[in-house]
Motif scaffolding. Structure first.
Motif, PDB file in Angstrom:
ATOM      1  N   GLY A 104       0.796  -1.219   0.000  1.00 51.79           N
ATOM      2  CA  GLY A 104       0.000   0.000   0.000  1.00 51.79           C
ATOM      3  C   GLY A 104       0.831   1.273   0.000  1.00 51.79           C
ATOM      4  N   HIS A 105       2.144   1.144  -0.176  1.00 51.08           N
ATOM      5  CA  HIS A 105       3.013   2.324  -0.139  1.00 51.08           C
ATOM      6  C   HIS A 105       2.679   3.316  -1.256  1.00 51.08           C
ATOM      7  CE1 HIS A 105       6.375   4.688   1.128  1.00 51.08           C
ATOM      8  NE2 HIS A 105       6.987   4.585  -0.024  1.00 51.08           N
ATOM      9  N   GLU A 106       2.092   2.816  -2.336  1.00 52.36           N
ATOM     10  CA  GLU A 106       1.713   3.713  -3.429  1.00 52.36           C
ATOM     11  C   GLU A 106       0.674   4.742  -2.969  1.00 52.36           C
ATOM     12  OE1 GLU A 106      -0.890   0.076  -3.534  1.00 52.36           O
ATOM     13  OE2 GLU A 106       1.264   0.405  -3.407  1.00 52.36           O
ATOM     14  N   HIS A 107      -0.152   4.370  -1.986  1.00 54.38           N
ATOM     15  CA  HIS A 107      -1.134   5.312  -1.444  1.00 54.38           C
ATOM     16  C   HIS A 107      -0.442   6.435  -0.668  1.00 54.38           C
ATOM     17  CE1 HIS A 107      -4.301   2.658  -2.724  1.00 54.38           C
ATOM     18  NE2 HIS A 107      -3.808   1.681  -1.997  1.00 54.38           N
ATOM     19  N   VAL A 108       0.595   6.070   0.079  1.00 52.51           N
ATOM     20  CA  VAL A 108       1.369   7.079   0.809  1.00 52.51           C
ATOM     21  C   VAL A 108       2.011   8.036  -0.185  1.00 52.51           C
ATOM     22  CG1 VAL A 108       3.351   7.472   2.329  1.00 52.51           C
ATOM     23  CG2 VAL A 108       1.813   5.543   2.757  1.00 52.51           C
ATOM     24  N   LEU A 109       2.592   7.476  -1.239  1.00 52.19           N
ATOM     25  CA  LEU A 109       3.252   8.319  -2.237  1.00 52.19           C
ATOM     26  C   LEU A 109       2.259   9.252  -2.924  1.00 52.19           C
ATOM     27  CD1 LEU A 109       5.735   5.750  -3.813  1.00 52.19           C
ATOM     28  CD2 LEU A 109       6.234   7.570  -2.171  1.00 52.19           C
ATOM     29  N   SER A 110       1.067   8.752  -3.235  1.00 52.28           N
ATOM     30  CA  SER A 110       0.084   9.601  -3.912  1.00 52.28           C
ATOM     31  C   SER A 110      -0.391  10.738  -3.011  1.00 52.28           C
ATOM     32  CB  SER A 110      -1.107   8.771  -4.410  1.00 52.28           C
ATOM     33  OG  SER A 110      -1.880   8.293  -3.333  1.00 52.28           O
ATOM     34  N   HIS A 111      -0.531  10.476  -1.710  1.00 49.92           N
ATOM     35  CA  HIS A 111      -0.938  11.522  -0.771  1.00 49.92           C
ATOM     36  C   HIS A 111       0.220  12.465  -0.435  1.00 49.92           C
ATOM     37  CE1 HIS A 111      -4.984  10.151  -0.095  1.00 49.92           C
ATOM     38  NE2 HIS A 111      -4.571   8.948   0.225  1.00 49.92           N
ATOM     39  N   SER A 112       1.437  11.997  -0.600  1.00 46.48           N
ATOM     40  CA  SER A 112       2.602  12.811  -0.258  1.00 46.48           C
ATOM     41  C   SER A 112       2.719  14.052  -1.126  1.00 46.48           C
ATOM     42  CB  SER A 112       3.882  11.987  -0.397  1.00 46.48           C
ATOM     43  OG  SER A 112       3.910  10.983   0.576  1.00 46.48           O
TER      44      SER A 112
END
Length: 192
Positions: A104-112
């Protein structure tokens, strides 16, 4: 029957932690896993260190409704897995590098990329601390941590986080850490 409070600290003392780090600088972590599997875990299970055997067995037997044999096997597997997580953490302190998959790290990156701060919750499955040592984000990351960990572990965490944009917010009895969390969110940072 009174409930025992979880102490939340890594087993051992500063000298033991330093020696483990020193050994891991020169030895493959798999040899330490083997040593722990053969000697440390059986002792912990035999003597029910910190009530871990009883708690794990009770969870598998009463909550998961497993039979006695499966509950015993799962209790052993739980101890083996947890031992590996702790050894991996100290291996990182020793300079070992791991390939880390963060689901789910892609979600963190998108919100970053956004201006707003956010909170990322973790089920603490696997070795989330190692993931934190390797996380890269445009935003500052604040990891909420248990404050009563051994000083040697906290010092190693500070050292590991010095190379990232991650800082720690220690939980406090007076709940003042909630103000730090609020400020971080208002500043557009990430809380983990």
């Amino acid at each position: 029957m009174s409930r025992r409070q979880w102490k939340g600290t890594t087993f051992g003392n500063g000298w033991m932690h330093t020696q483990l780090i020193h050994i891991l600088k020169h030895v493959d972590a798999r040899f330490i896993y083997l040593f722990a599997y053969l000697f440390v875990v059986p002792v912990c299970l035999l003597f029910n260190v910190n009530g871990s055997r009883k708690s794990s067995y009770s969870f598998y037997r009463k909550r998961m409704n497993f039979g006695r044999t499966k509950s015993m096997l799962m209790t052993c597997w739980n101890h083996f897995s947890f031992t590996q997580v702790v050894i991996d953490r100290f291996a990182m302190y020793a300079g070992k590098v791991f390939d880390v998959d963060i689901i789910g790290h892609e979600h963190v990156l998108s919100h970053s990329d956004g201006k707003e701060g956010f909170i990322q919750l973790s089920a603490h499955i696997g070795n989330y601390e190692i993931a934190g040592y390797t996380m890269i984000s445009h935003k500052k990351i604040h990891a909420i941590v248990f404050p009563h960990e051994k000083a040697s572990v906290m010092n190693n965490r500070n050292h590991m986080f010095a190379n990232t944009n991650v800082c720690m917010i220690e939980q406090k009895d007076d709940l003042s850490h909630l103000f730090e969390i609020d400020k971080a969110i208002c500043d557009g940072d990430i809380i983990i």
